[in-house]
Design an enzyme around this catalytic site. Structure first.
Site, PDB file in Angstrom:
ATOM      1  N   THR A  92      -8.984   9.697   8.148  1.00  0.00           N
ATOM      2  CA  THR A  92      -8.744   8.325   7.662  1.00  0.00           C
ATOM      3  C   THR A  92      -8.415   7.147   8.407  1.00  0.00           C
ATOM      4  OG1 THR A  92      -6.850   8.712   7.636  1.00  0.00           O
ATOM      5  CG2 THR A  92      -8.113   9.291   5.489  1.00  0.00           C
ATOM      6  N   LYS A 105       1.090  -1.244   0.568  1.00  0.00           N
ATOM      7  CA  LYS A 105       0.004  -0.244  -0.022  1.00  0.00           C
ATOM      8  C   LYS A 105       1.551   1.191  -0.044  1.00  0.00           C
ATOM      9  CE  LYS A 105      -1.483  -0.920   3.903  1.00  0.00           C
ATOM     10  NZ  LYS A 105      -2.878  -1.410   5.039  1.00  0.00           N
ATOM     11  N   GLY A 126      -8.653   3.868   9.865  1.00  0.00           N
ATOM     12  CA  GLY A 126      -9.657   2.635   9.758  1.00  0.00           C
ATOM     13  C   GLY A 126      -8.896   1.913   8.450  1.00  0.00           C
ATOM     14  N   THR A 127      -8.321   2.977   7.913  1.00  0.00           N
ATOM     15  CA  THR A 127      -7.966   2.949   6.097  1.00  0.00           C
ATOM     16  C   THR A 127      -7.743   1.048   6.146  1.00  0.00           C
ATOM     17  OG1 THR A 127      -7.832   4.789   5.979  1.00  0.00           O
ATOM     18  CG2 THR A 127      -7.453   2.786   4.517  1.00  0.00           C
ATOM     19  N   GLY A 128      -6.606   0.630   6.212  1.00  0.00           N
ATOM     20  CA  GLY A 128      -6.139  -0.486   6.374  1.00  0.00           C
ATOM     21  C   GLY A 128      -6.629  -1.494   7.119  1.00  0.00           C
ATOM     22  N   CYS A 129      -7.668  -1.332   7.929  1.00  0.00           N
ATOM     23  CA  CYS A 129      -8.176  -3.016   8.625  1.00  0.00           C
ATOM     24  C   CYS A 129      -9.488  -2.741   7.114  1.00  0.00           C
ATOM     25  CB  CYS A 129      -9.067  -1.893  10.280  1.00  0.00           C
ATOM     26  SG  CYS A 129      -8.038  -1.954  11.089  1.00  0.00           S
TER      27      CYS A 129
END
Length: 265
Positions: A208, A177, A210-213
């Site tokens: 932003t 990412k 929580g983007t990865g989860c």
């Protein structure tokens, strides 16, 4: 003819009391994408828009009991991992996933959005040796790539080197990412031969959390529906881009992405 039930996805992750990341973000994503979400809680955090004020991991026995309770009775079509704070939890979860006949999306969470450490330094070797080898898709961000491999990506050109370093630990696919780079939000998905570059415009929104989860859960949800990895990741990228665009202020710090952005209000 009896209709098949909804695809079932299991998240193995920590709880975010502020509701923006972790188990809460995972289950919201799964609901939004039309799958049945289930959870194994690995840790409880005291967390809000300003950061993580405390974290308490659960015993491995409690994590294993939750996992077996769900998988042995209900079954799963995909598994997603998030916060696994200790080497013992990493190794225990890796063992469970290895014995489960379902694709696994491994989000090697190391640091929160606010810079708080969520993985003990001694657990890094367990992630490399035990967890990444059971991954269908590993989804590290650039900070996590550096933690795990020592490769530091400064530009889009470095994403290939990062992917090769992550793939050397055994996942079938690596999604590197590139959201921390400047310019467009560019990610590289590869299995070491095929390359898929996923681009989205960089959005002017600081909320932003929580983007990865959310991205990892969206990938798992699409895999549970039977989509091949490249299609699942592309659909997940589209969903999370919309969630970032609709991210909203909450509390005094960084607000969450909006998991329900597709729902009418």
């Amino acid at each position: 003819m009896k209709r098949a039930g909804k695809p079932r996805v299991l998240t193995v992750a920590g709880s975010d009391s502020g509701g923006g990341a972790g188990i809460q973000a995972d289950l919201k994503t799964m609901l939004a994408l039309g799958v049945h979400g289930m959870s194994v809680i690995t840790a409880v955090t005291a967390q809000n828009s300003l950061g993580v004020q405390g974290a308490w991991e659960l015993p491995v026995a409690a994590v294993r009991a939750q996992y077996r309770s769900v998988v042995d009775d209900i079954g799963v079509q995909a598994v997603k991992t998030g916060m696994l704070a200790s080497a013992e939890l990493v190794e225990g979860v890796a063992e469970l996933i290895a014995a489960t006949d379902a694709p696994a999306v491994i989000d090697p969470v190391g640091v929160s959005k606010h810079g708080d450490s969520l993985l003990a330094s001694e657990a890094l070797e367990s992630v490399r040796r035990a967890l990444l080898p059971v991954a269908t898709v590993a989804t590290p961000n650039l900070d996590e790539v550096a933690q795990l491999t020592g490769v530091r990506v400064e530009s889009e050109a470095g994403l290939r080197e990062a992917a090769a370093a992550v793939l050397s630990y055994g996942p079938k696919w690596a999604l590197i990412k590139g959201g921390h780079l400047s310019g467009d939000a560019v990610d590289l998905l590869t299995d070491g031969s095929a390359e898929h570059w996923l681009r989205a415009p960089r959005l002017d929104n600081r909320h932003t959390h929580g983007t990865g989860c959310t991205l990892a859960s969206a990938i798992a949800s699409q895999l549970a529906k039977g989509r091949p990895v490249p299609e699942a990741v592309a659909a997940a990228k589209e969903y999370v881009t919309g969630a970032i665009r609709a991210g909203f202020a909450l509390g005094g710090g960084i607000g969450p992405v909006d998991h329900g952005w597709r729902f009418p209000t």
